[in-house]
Design a protein around this motif. Structure first.
Motif, PDB file in Angstrom:
ATOM      1  N   THR A 130       0.858  -1.177   0.000  1.00 16.76           N
ATOM      2  CA  THR A 130       0.000   0.000   0.000  1.00 16.76           C
ATOM      3  C   THR A 130       0.905   1.240   0.000  1.00 16.76           C
ATOM      4  O   THR A 130       2.046   1.178   0.484  1.00 16.76           O
ATOM      5  CB  THR A 130      -0.955  -0.034   1.222  1.00 16.76           C
ATOM      6  OG1 THR A 130      -1.906   1.011   1.080  1.00 16.76           O
ATOM      7  CG2 THR A 130      -0.224   0.122   2.524  1.00 16.76           C
ATOM      8  N   ASP A 131       0.432   2.317  -0.604  1.00 21.92           N
ATOM      9  CA  ASP A 131       1.172   3.596  -0.616  1.00 21.92           C
ATOM     10  C   ASP A 131       2.425   3.606  -1.501  1.00 21.92           C
ATOM     11  O   ASP A 131       3.225   4.531  -1.409  1.00 21.92           O
ATOM     12  CB  ASP A 131       1.594   4.017   0.817  1.00 21.92           C
ATOM     13  CG  ASP A 131       0.499   4.821   1.494  1.00 21.92           C
ATOM     14  OD1 ASP A 131      -0.480   5.182   0.811  1.00 21.92           O
ATOM     15  OD2 ASP A 131       0.626   5.062   2.707  1.00 21.92           O
ATOM     16  N   LYS A 158       0.525   3.415  -6.526  1.00 21.84           N
ATOM     17  CA  LYS A 158      -0.368   2.877  -7.577  1.00 21.84           C
ATOM     18  C   LYS A 158      -1.252   3.977  -8.159  1.00 21.84           C
ATOM     19  O   LYS A 158      -1.382   4.098  -9.373  1.00 21.84           O
ATOM     20  CB  LYS A 158      -1.280   1.765  -7.013  1.00 21.84           C
ATOM     21  CG  LYS A 158      -0.570   0.537  -6.521  1.00 21.84           C
ATOM     22  CD  LYS A 158      -1.552  -0.537  -6.069  1.00 21.84           C
ATOM     23  CE  LYS A 158      -2.483  -0.064  -4.981  1.00 21.84           C
ATOM     24  NZ  LYS A 158      -1.812   0.191  -3.691  1.00 21.84           N
ATOM     25  N   THR A 159      -1.866   4.770  -7.286  1.00 24.26           N
ATOM     26  CA  THR A 159      -2.772   5.812  -7.779  1.00 24.26           C
ATOM     27  C   THR A 159      -1.995   6.887  -8.536  1.00 24.26           C
ATOM     28  O   THR A 159      -2.431   7.341  -9.604  1.00 24.26           O
ATOM     29  CB  THR A 159      -3.536   6.452  -6.598  1.00 24.26           C
ATOM     30  OG1 THR A 159      -4.229   5.428  -5.895  1.00 24.26           O
ATOM     31  CG2 THR A 159      -4.527   7.483  -7.071  1.00 24.26           C
ATOM     32  N   PHE A 160      -0.842   7.267  -7.996  1.00 20.47           N
ATOM     33  CA  PHE A 160      -0.018   8.290  -8.652  1.00 20.47           C
ATOM     34  C   PHE A 160       0.351   7.832 -10.068  1.00 20.47           C
ATOM     35  O   PHE A 160       0.179   8.574 -11.041  1.00 20.47           O
ATOM     36  CB  PHE A 160       1.256   8.540  -7.820  1.00 20.47           C
ATOM     37  CG  PHE A 160       2.054   9.716  -8.286  1.00 20.47           C
ATOM     38  CD1 PHE A 160       1.800  10.996  -7.804  1.00 20.47           C
ATOM     39  CD2 PHE A 160       3.067   9.554  -9.224  1.00 20.47           C
ATOM     40  CE1 PHE A 160       2.538  12.085  -8.252  1.00 20.47           C
ATOM     41  CE2 PHE A 160       3.807  10.638  -9.676  1.00 20.47           C
ATOM     42  CZ  PHE A 160       3.542  11.905  -9.190  1.00 20.47           C
ATOM     43  N   ASN A 166       7.308  13.680  -8.148  1.00 21.73           N
ATOM     44  CA  ASN A 166       6.466  14.723  -8.763  1.00 21.73           C
ATOM     45  C   ASN A 166       6.459  14.707 -10.288  1.00 21.73           C
ATOM     46  O   ASN A 166       6.225  15.739 -10.923  1.00 21.73           O
ATOM     47  CB  ASN A 166       6.888  16.124  -8.283  1.00 21.73           C
ATOM     48  CG  ASN A 166       6.424  16.383  -6.874  1.00 21.73           C
ATOM     49  OD1 ASN A 166       5.492  15.724  -6.395  1.00 21.73           O
ATOM     50  ND2 ASN A 166       7.058  17.312  -6.198  1.00 21.73           N
ATOM     51  N   ASN A 224       8.610   3.415  -9.185  1.00 21.71           N
ATOM     52  CA  ASN A 224       8.260   4.753  -8.702  1.00 21.71           C
ATOM     53  C   ASN A 224       9.376   5.314  -7.822  1.00 21.71           C
ATOM     54  O   ASN A 224      10.203   4.569  -7.319  1.00 21.71           O
ATOM     55  CB  ASN A 224       6.947   4.661  -7.907  1.00 21.71           C
ATOM     56  CG  ASN A 224       6.364   6.033  -7.621  1.00 21.71           C
ATOM     57  OD1 ASN A 224       6.674   7.012  -8.303  1.00 21.71           O
ATOM     58  ND2 ASN A 224       5.523   6.127  -6.609  1.00 21.71           N
ATOM     59  N   TYR A 225       9.378   6.607  -7.658  1.00 24.89           N
ATOM     60  CA  TYR A 225      10.400   7.325  -6.871  1.00 24.89           C
ATOM     61  C   TYR A 225      11.806   7.058  -7.420  1.00 24.89           C
ATOM     62  O   TYR A 225      12.749   6.892  -6.666  1.00 24.89           O
ATOM     63  CB  TYR A 225      10.341   6.922  -5.392  1.00 24.89           C
ATOM     64  CG  TYR A 225       9.063   7.324  -4.701  1.00 24.89           C
ATOM     65  CD1 TYR A 225       8.727   8.674  -4.565  1.00 24.89           C
ATOM     66  CD2 TYR A 225       8.191   6.371  -4.190  1.00 24.89           C
ATOM     67  CE1 TYR A 225       7.553   9.052  -3.937  1.00 24.89           C
ATOM     68  CE2 TYR A 225       7.021   6.738  -3.560  1.00 24.89           C
ATOM     69  CZ  TYR A 225       6.703   8.078  -3.430  1.00 24.89           C
ATOM     70  OH  TYR A 225       5.556   8.453  -2.807  1.00 24.89           O
TER      71      TYR A 225
HETATM   72  N1  LIG Z   1       6.313   9.856  -7.791  1.00 25.04           N
HETATM   73  C1  LIG Z   1       5.686  10.502  -6.810  1.00 25.04           C
HETATM   74  N2  LIG Z   1       5.922  11.824  -6.600  1.00 25.04           N
HETATM   75  C2  LIG Z   1       5.302  12.511  -5.629  1.00 25.04           C
HETATM   76  N3  LIG Z   1       4.387  11.963  -4.780  1.00 25.04           N
HETATM   77  C3  LIG Z   1       4.101  10.659  -4.953  1.00 25.04           C
HETATM   78  C4  LIG Z   1       4.730   9.871  -5.966  1.00 25.04           C
HETATM   79  N4  LIG Z   1       4.240   8.607  -5.863  1.00 25.04           N
HETATM   80  C5  LIG Z   1       3.362   8.619  -4.853  1.00 25.04           C
HETATM   81  N5  LIG Z   1       3.260   9.842  -4.297  1.00 25.04           N
HETATM   82  C6  LIG Z   1       2.423  10.232  -3.143  1.00 25.04           C
HETATM   83  O1  LIG Z   1       2.534   9.221  -2.130  1.00 25.04           O
HETATM   84  C7  LIG Z   1       1.285   8.948  -1.532  1.00 25.04           C
HETATM   85  C8  LIG Z   1       0.933   7.474  -1.737  1.00 25.04           C
HETATM   86  O2  LIG Z   1       0.797   7.224  -3.148  1.00 25.04           O
HETATM   87  P1  LIG Z   1      -0.504   6.532  -3.787  1.00 25.04           P
HETATM   88  O3  LIG Z   1      -1.745   7.089  -3.167  1.00 25.04           O
HETATM   89  O4  LIG Z   1      -0.378   6.642  -5.256  1.00 25.04           O
HETATM   90  O5  LIG Z   1      -0.286   5.050  -3.263  1.00 25.04           O
HETATM   91  P2  LIG Z   1      -1.199   3.768  -3.537  1.00 25.04           P
HETATM   92  O6  LIG Z   1      -0.282   2.639  -3.812  1.00 25.04           O
HETATM   93  O7  LIG Z   1      -2.221   4.087  -4.555  1.00 25.04           O
HETATM   94  O8  LIG Z   1      -1.897   3.552  -2.102  1.00 25.04           O
HETATM   95  P3  LIG Z   1      -3.278   2.733  -1.774  1.00 25.04           P
HETATM   96  O9  LIG Z   1      -2.815   1.353  -1.415  1.00 25.04           O
HETATM   97  O10 LIG Z   1      -3.815   3.490  -0.603  1.00 25.04           O
HETATM   98  O11 LIG Z   1      -4.179   2.769  -2.961  1.00 25.04           O
HETATM   99  C9  LIG Z   1       0.299   9.927  -2.159  1.00 25.04           C
HETATM  100  O12 LIG Z   1       0.192  11.073  -1.367  1.00 25.04           O
HETATM  101  C10 LIG Z   1       0.947  10.265  -3.510  1.00 25.04           C
HETATM  102  O13 LIG Z   1       0.556  11.514  -4.013  1.00 25.04           O
END
Ligand SMILES: Nc1ncnc2c1ncn2[C@@H]1O[C@H](COP(=O)(O)OP(=O)(O)OP(=O)(O)O)[C@@H](O)[C@H]1O
Ligand SMILES: [Mg+2]
Length: 228
Positions: free
Chosen positions: A12-13, A16-18, A210, A179-180
């Motif tokens: 999680t986190d 995925k959504t980003f 970003n 990512n990152y």
């Molecule tokens: N490449 C990036 N640059 C800047 N911020 C990022 C980046 N990737 C993720 N984030 C930030 O990190 C946080 C977690 O990312 P995200 O919500 O995409 O995770 P997720 O895997 O979708 O989590 P979930 O399991 O809750 O669906 C968010 O606030 C997102 O904006």
């Protein structure tokens, strides 16, 4: 005719959504009727008495999709815990038939549907007299997977474990997105090399902090989507 792919992550986190936002934006910007779907979201925000599925809202905003985010998520829970637990607390258990129906409805509205998972690949959606896992949704919707992983220390382990688990369930991971990613970081560059070596799956894109554009060929991206 619709095409679809499932986005999961190593945790999680992980982003995925980003990353999904960047994928859907890329498709939408190239003139494709691109949609988004998520079966179950926990940790929704209540705004003016309405529960907002934050992931769907984020993707719609980034990609420029004009749709009510509530229409893109089957189960929206306010409690920020695993969906199976949120469903128990909120007394709203997940019915796999509703997920199939909602997905079929979106199929008639969108050409390319990017489906986001909840959590990592091992994510319980329902645990009572019935057991429904996230992987059951991937299999019932008959989808292949793009895996979003971190570029940081530990990613070789979590990526290989996720790929091996998917393989065990006959789920096909078509591509990996890191990512990152920092192109000047020697460890990130090595992680990319080792991930490709140990999984045999291509890292099709890296996403930096970003990032506003997914650096991947649109034809290659479209080829990952399977007709459904
Ligand atoms: N490449 C990036 N640059 C800047 N911020 C990022 C980046 N990737 C993720 N984030 C930030 O990190 C946080 C977690 O990312 P995200 O919500 O995409 O995770 P997720 O895997 O979708 O989590 P979930 O399991 O809750 O669906 C968010 O606030 C997102 O904006
Ligand atoms: Mg998310």
């Amino acid at each position: 005719m619709s095409k679809s792919i499932f986005i999961t992550g190593t945790a999680t986190d992980v982003g995925k959504t980003f990353v999904t936002g960047l994928i859907v934006k890329k498709l939408h910007d190239s003139g494709i009727n691109a949609g988004y779907y998520k079966a179950a979201l926990s940790g929704a925000e209540k705004i003016n008495g309405r529960l907002i599925p934050v992931d769907a809202k984020y993707v719609c905003d980034v990609a420029g999709i004009k749709e009510k985010p509530e229409n893109l998520v089957s189960y929206i829970y306010q409690t920020a815990v695993s969906p199976h637990l949120a469903a128990q607390i909120e007394k709203n258990p997940i019915d796999i038939n509703k997920i199939i129906q909602d997905f079929n409805r979106l199929k008639s509205n969108y050409e390319y549907i990017t489906v986001e998972g909840s959590g990592g690949i091992v994510c319980p959606l329902r645990i009572d007299d019935k057991i429904i896992m996230l992987t059951d949704v991937i299999k019932i919707l008959n989808l292949d997977v793009i895996l979003v992983v971190s570029s940081l220390l530990g990613t070789i382990n979590s990526t290989v474990l996720t790929v091996e688990y998917a393989k065990k369930l006959n789920i096909s991971v078509k591509a990996i997105i890191m990512n990152y990613f920092d192109k000047d970081n020697f460890m990130h560059l090595d992680n990319k090399k080792q991930i490709e070596k140990f999984t045999g799956i291509p890292v099709i894109a890296t996403v930096s902090h970003n990032e506003s554009n997914l650096d991947v060929d649109i034809t290659k991206l479209k080829q990952l989507y399977k007709e459904i």
